[in-house]
Scaffold this motif. Structure first.
Motif, PDB file in Angstrom:
ATOM      1  N   ASP A   1      -4.481   7.527   1.703  1.00  9.38           N
ATOM      2  CA  ASP A   1      -5.586   8.437   2.278  1.00  9.38           C
ATOM      3  C   ASP A   1      -6.337   7.546   3.248  1.00  9.38           C
ATOM      4  OD1 ASP A   1      -4.818  10.560   0.693  1.00  9.38           O
ATOM      5  OD2 ASP A   1      -6.227  10.235  -0.685  1.00  9.38           O
ATOM      6  N   SER A   2      -6.528   6.046   2.969  1.00 10.27           N
ATOM      7  CA  SER A   2      -7.303   5.210   3.905  1.00 10.27           C
ATOM      8  C   SER A   2      -6.456   5.013   5.097  1.00 10.27           C
ATOM      9  CB  SER A   2      -7.687   3.970   3.142  1.00 10.27           C
ATOM     10  OG  SER A   2      -8.532   4.332   2.283  1.00 10.27           O
ATOM     11  N   ALA A   3      -5.184   4.858   5.036  1.00 16.14           N
ATOM     12  CA  ALA A   3      -4.557   4.522   6.132  1.00 16.14           C
ATOM     13  C   ALA A   3      -4.411   5.696   6.964  1.00 16.14           C
ATOM     14  CB  ALA A   3      -2.890   4.031   5.595  1.00 16.14           C
ATOM     15  N   ARG A   4      -4.070   6.949   6.451  1.00 14.31           N
ATOM     16  CA  ARG A   4      -3.854   7.954   7.355  1.00 14.31           C
ATOM     17  C   ARG A   4      -5.372   8.364   8.137  1.00 14.31           C
ATOM     18  NH1 ARG A   4       0.579  10.846   7.461  1.00 14.31           N
ATOM     19  NH2 ARG A   4       1.640  10.703   5.463  1.00 14.31           N
ATOM     20  N   ASN A   5      -6.396   8.106   7.176  1.00 14.66           N
ATOM     21  CA  ASN A   5      -7.813   8.344   7.997  1.00 14.66           C
ATOM     22  C   ASN A   5      -7.943   7.317   9.219  1.00 14.66           C
ATOM     23  OD1 ASN A   5      -8.304  10.503   6.348  1.00 14.66           O
ATOM     24  ND2 ASN A   5      -9.512   9.119   4.775  1.00 14.66           N
ATOM     25  N   SER A   6      -7.277   6.175   9.055  1.00 17.65           N
ATOM     26  CA  SER A   6      -7.454   5.131  10.405  1.00 17.65           C
ATOM     27  C   SER A   6      -6.599   5.390  11.402  1.00 17.65           C
ATOM     28  CB  SER A   6      -7.564   3.795   9.571  1.00 17.65           C
ATOM     29  OG  SER A   6      -6.117   3.488   9.173  1.00 17.65           O
ATOM     30  N   GLY A   7      -5.539   6.420  11.342  1.00 19.31           N
ATOM     31  CA  GLY A   7      -4.725   6.711  12.266  1.00 19.31           C
ATOM     32  C   GLY A   7      -3.104   5.964  11.941  1.00 19.31           C
ATOM     33  N   ILE A   8      -2.838   5.549  10.938  1.00 19.20           N
ATOM     34  CA  ILE A   8      -1.600   5.132  10.522  1.00 19.20           C
ATOM     35  C   ILE A   8      -0.741   6.593  10.215  1.00 19.20           C
ATOM     36  CG2 ILE A   8      -0.153   3.917   9.320  1.00 19.20           C
ATOM     37  CD1 ILE A   8      -2.305   1.928   9.109  1.00 19.20           C
TER      38      ILE A   8
END
Length: 126
Positions: free
Chosen positions: A111-118
Motif C-alpha cells: 500500500d505504501s509503495a502504491r501510494n508513492s507511485g510504484i
C-alpha cells in the motif's frame, strides 16, 4: 363455530424471494469488477533480479522487520522512505518475504509503495 386455520398463505413469502432474486441478479455482475489487477509473472533467475539495480529490493524477516540495504525501516516511516526512493527505481519493487512473516506487514508495504507511485510490485519467498 369458527373454522380452524389449516393452511399458511405463502404468497407474500414468494413475493419476497422473487424480489431478493431480482436484486441479486442485478448486483452479481457488479461484484466481478472489484479486485486487484494481477499479471502472471515470468520465470526469472534470482541472480538476474539481484543484479538489476533498477528494482528496489526489500526483505521482510520472520519477526516482520522490514530491511532495505541491510538497514531496518520502521513501519511508520515507510511512506516517507518510498517517496524519497521511488524515483531511483523505475522498474518497481521486489518484496522478499520470509515464510513466517505476517500478511498484514506485506500488505502495508504494498500500500505504501502504491501510494508513492510504484506501480510494479513483485513478491518472492526468501
Amino acid at each position: 363455530m369458527r373454522d380452524s386455520f389449516n393452511e399458511i398463505n405463502i404468497t407474500p413469502l414468494t413475493d419476497i424471494f422473487l424480489v431478493l432474486l431480482i436484486i441479486m441478479m442485478v448486483i452479481a455482475p457488479m461484484l466481478d469488477q472489484q479486485g486487484l489487477n494481477l499479471a502472471v509473472p515470468e520465470i526469472v533467475n534470482a541472480e538476474q533480479i539481484k543484479n538489476d539495480s533498477k528494482i528496489m529490493n526489500i526483505s521482510v524477516s520472520a519477526d516482520n522487520s522490514i530491511i532495505y540495504d541491510e538497514q531496518e525501516i520502521n513501519l511508520l516511516s515507510l511512506d516517507k522512505f518510498f517517496k524519497d526512493n521511488a524515483k531511483n527505481y523505475p522498474d518497481g519493487l521486489l518484496i522478499q518475504a520470509d515464510d513466517d512473516s505476517e500478511h498484514g506487514t506485506i500488505v502495508k508495504i504494498m500500500d505504501s509503495a502504491r501510494n508513492s507511485g510504484i506501480t510494479s510490485i513483485s513478491l518472492s519467498r526468501s
